[in-house]
Design a protein around this motif. Sequence first.
Motif, short mmCIF file in Angstrom:
data_model
loop_
_atom_site.label_atom_id
_atom_site.label_comp_id
_atom_site.label_asym_id
_atom_site.label_seq_id
_atom_site.Cartn_x
_atom_site.Cartn_y
_atom_site.Cartn_z
N GLU A 94 0.92 -1.08 0.02
CA GLU A 94 -0.51 0.09 -0.39
C GLU A 94 1.40 0.99 0.29
O GLU A 94 0.68 1.92 -0.75
CB GLU A 94 -0.82 0.01 0.58
N ARG A 112 -0.13 -5.10 2.72
CA ARG A 112 -2.02 -5.54 3.29
C ARG A 112 -1.49 -6.89 2.95
O ARG A 112 -0.82 -8.08 1.99
CB ARG A 112 -3.35 -5.19 1.95
N THR A 128 -3.17 -6.18 7.76
CA THR A 128 -2.44 -3.87 6.62
C THR A 128 -1.66 -4.67 8.12
O THR A 128 -2.69 -4.62 9.26
CB THR A 128 -3.62 -3.57 6.60
#
Length: 167
Positions: A94, A112, A128
């Motif tokens: 991410e 994630r 996450t």
Amino acid sequence: MLSACSWSWFGLNSTPRAAAHPTGWLSVAPARDFPYMPARNGEVSPNRIENTAMTGIVLKDDINETVRDGIVNRLKIAGFHLDAGKRVLSGSIEKFSVDDTRSPAFWTLKMRYVVTDATTQKVVFSTTKTVKQKSPKFTSNTIAIEDTVRLNVDALIGDPGFVKAVN
């Protein structure tokens, strides 16, 4: 004086050991199944880590390959069995950035993770993990990246839901 024979026991069992924690069985998906979202969104090139002090840190390989390889290495060192398993680990990167406008530099990795049942293709675990670490401003990028990925995987390994999903 000591004889050479008395030194023979020093080299035995000197392999480094990972911290004690549960392990499990799983496979790790190929790098393409760990998309680097900032690159996918057009924010950076696939081999560039966002850097606040410069335009970015450019690697020889794409970020998803580097991170995936780091995940595999850390899981192996931790004692996970990666050659087989009914669970497959994949995920997405991410955010991967470094703020080195001042010393020390702060590295951030937000991953994630998804564990999927290989037979049913159903997600059995998802989380996450975000880690931030500081390192000397002029440290090796390779070392800082490896350390940051290691910390992120350690956060995953420490999650009881992950351990349950791969056992």
